[in-house]
Design a protein around this motif. Structure first.
Motif, short mmCIF file in Angstrom:
data_model
loop_
_atom_site.label_atom_id
_atom_site.label_comp_id
_atom_site.label_asym_id
_atom_site.label_seq_id
_atom_site.Cartn_x
_atom_site.Cartn_y
_atom_site.Cartn_z
N THR A 291 0.81 -1.33 -0.05
CA THR A 291 0.01 -0.08 0.00
C THR A 291 0.86 1.20 -0.01
N GLY A 292 1.73 1.35 0.98
CA GLY A 292 2.77 2.58 1.03
C GLY A 292 3.26 2.92 -0.27
N GLN A 293 4.29 1.78 -0.70
CA GLN A 293 5.03 1.94 -1.72
C GLN A 293 4.25 2.26 -3.08
N SER A 294 3.11 1.92 -3.04
CA SER A 294 2.31 2.37 -4.20
C SER A 294 1.88 3.81 -4.50
N MET A 295 2.09 4.41 -3.34
CA MET A 295 1.68 6.01 -3.35
C MET A 295 2.82 6.80 -3.99
N TYR A 296 3.78 6.22 -4.15
CA TYR A 296 5.10 7.05 -4.55
C TYR A 296 5.60 6.19 -5.83
N GLN B 138 11.78 5.88 5.32
CA GLN B 138 12.55 7.15 4.97
C GLN B 138 12.14 7.52 3.58
N GLU B 139 11.96 6.79 2.74
CA GLU B 139 11.31 6.92 1.34
C GLU B 139 10.03 7.51 1.36
N MET B 140 9.16 6.97 2.37
CA MET B 140 7.71 7.74 2.57
C MET B 140 7.71 9.04 3.17
N LYS B 141 8.82 9.40 4.03
CA LYS B 141 8.84 10.57 4.59
C LYS B 141 9.32 11.49 3.54
N GLU B 142 10.28 11.12 2.83
CA GLU B 142 10.93 12.10 1.62
C GLU B 142 9.50 12.43 0.67
N LYS B 143 8.52 11.55 0.53
CA LYS B 143 7.54 11.88 -0.33
C LYS B 143 6.49 12.70 0.29
N GLY B 144 6.41 12.72 1.65
CA GLY B 144 5.36 13.54 2.39
C GLY B 144 4.24 12.39 2.79
N LEU B 145 4.30 11.02 2.70
CA LEU B 145 3.45 10.17 2.90
C LEU B 145 3.37 9.60 4.16
N TYR B 146 4.41 10.04 5.02
CA TYR B 146 4.60 9.43 6.46
C TYR B 146 4.43 10.54 7.40
N LYS B 147 3.65 10.50 8.33
CA LYS B 147 3.56 11.75 9.30
C LYS B 147 3.81 11.36 10.54
#
Length: 379
Positions: free
Chosen positions: A91-96, A370-379
């Motif tokens: 799910t998470g990876q699909s968002m970026y 970290q990848e999700m943070k860089e894309k603004g998808l992890y809060k």
């Protein structure tokens, strides 16, 4: 409907390899098309992937990708049925990694269907792996409104520590099992691609006289699950963290829940769909039918491994994640006679016993976050 030769795309993966082995035991001739993704199988998979090595001498193996028409043409020759598992998951990876998920999951399926429509073949049935993710947030009951389907949660609420779903401002919603007639409204790119896969198969196949079957799998787990992939599989992710002695960061408030279904039950349900004509042109939930919260998962894993690590409820969250969802299994029980046999407690013991026999893999979860943070998808 006489079916002897079966193509499993993604058949070297977790579900696919388990299914392949059982089908071979039942006398089927199985062909596997798989690209041996390093994210799942690790480096040098033809020598080190236990999933691949478990099937290689029992099936016809084609190393290829569902995004290649040539590979599809080679794999489809002489097949009576297709079980389509090949997909990017997470799910998470699909968002970026939007394009990759669309290319593999949607376009790969489109190539298959295009060939079935426009070429001579012997395929009689197509089973597609759909997902509980297509439902987005699950089904709830409201005292005043009856069944409701909450939308994706808002960042403004979760930033303040309020993680519960809401429906037009109405509170006190009661979570219930999500049935196949429930609203489809995915909250992630992954969910959207699975919805597209399912709808394409279930729309195109009946028009050309091919039976279509879609299984909306819940969270599948069990021995053999990849311990290398930091993007999907909460049990594997937590296990790798615990085995490395790392603390576990629980998202939200730890009360978010999932329906965990054991691999053997998933294989059995899928074979029923293959062999039972009552499944033709139908969609089915496949789960255990019980919600288990993430905090319980973390604590039980730590207990079964006998390794104490810090378990922290951080309040962090990922955009695209749902709060709850568990399956209503009434339809698959009535039409196919399927009832899951392995409870979560028994399944977790079998899973952790297997993990204890495996090498401890490097914990790469922090990298994925970290990848999700860089894309603004992890809060």
């Amino acid at each position: 409907m006489c079916i002897k030769n079966i193509l499993i795309t993604g058949g070297a993966g977790f579900i696919g390899s388990n299914l392949a082995l059982k089908l071979v035991k039942r006398g089927y001739q199985v062909t596997v098309l798989d690209n041996l993704s390093t994210q799942i199988h690790g480096e040098d998979p033809e020598k080190t992937s236990s999933l691949y090595l478990s099937i290689i001498d029992k099936v016809k193996f084609i190393k290829g990708t569902v995004t290649s028409k040539v590979d599809w043409e080679l794999a489809l020759a002489g097949q009576d049925a297709i079980i389509h598992y090949a997909a990017e998951t997470g799910t998470g990876q699909s968002m970026y990694e939007v394009n990759k998920y669309v290319e593999v999951n949607i376009n790969g399926t489109a190539i298959m269907l295009d060939l079935l429509v426009n070429s001579v073949h012997t395929v009689k049935k197509v089973i597609v792996a759909s997902s509980r993710s297509i439902y987005g947030e699950g089904k709830y009951l409201c005292k005043d409104l009856g069944p409701v389907y909450p939308k994706q949660r808002e960042s403004v609420d979760m930033d303040s520590g309020d993680f519960e779903v809401k429906y037009d401002g109405v509170g006190d919603l009661e979570l219930v099992g999500t049935d196949e007639e429930s609203k489809i409204h995915p909250s992630s790119v992954y969910g959207i691609t699975k919805q597209n896969q399912e709808q394409m198969v279930m729309t195109v196949c009946p028009t050309i006289g091919v039976a279509g079957v879609a299984f909306r799998y819940q969270n599948v787990y069990g021995p053999g699950q990849s311990l290398k992939n930091p993007y999907t599989g909460i049990l594997s992710i937590f296990s790798t963290q615990i085995k490395n002695g790392h603390g576990i960061n629980i998202f939200e408030d730890g009360k978010e829940s999932r329906d965990f279904v054991f691999i053997d039950d998933v294989v059995d349900a899928t074979i029923l769909g293959l062999e039972n004509d009552n499944a033709n042109n139908q969609v089915f939930n496949v789960g255990y039918g019980q919600a288990v919260d993430v905090m319980t998962v973390a604590k039980q894993l730590s207990e079964y491994y006998g390794i104490k690590v810090p378990i922290t409820v951080s309040g962090n969250y990922r955009l695209g994640d749902i709060r709850h969802n568990y399956a209503d299994l009434t339809k698959i029980k009535n039409l196919l006679g399927f009832t899951p046999k392995v409870s979560f407690d028994e399944g977790l013991q079998r899973f952790t016993n297997w993990v204890n026999t495996q090498a401890v893999h490097e914990d790469q979860y922090a990298k994925s976050i970290q990848e999700m943070k860089e894309k603004g998808l992890y809060k």
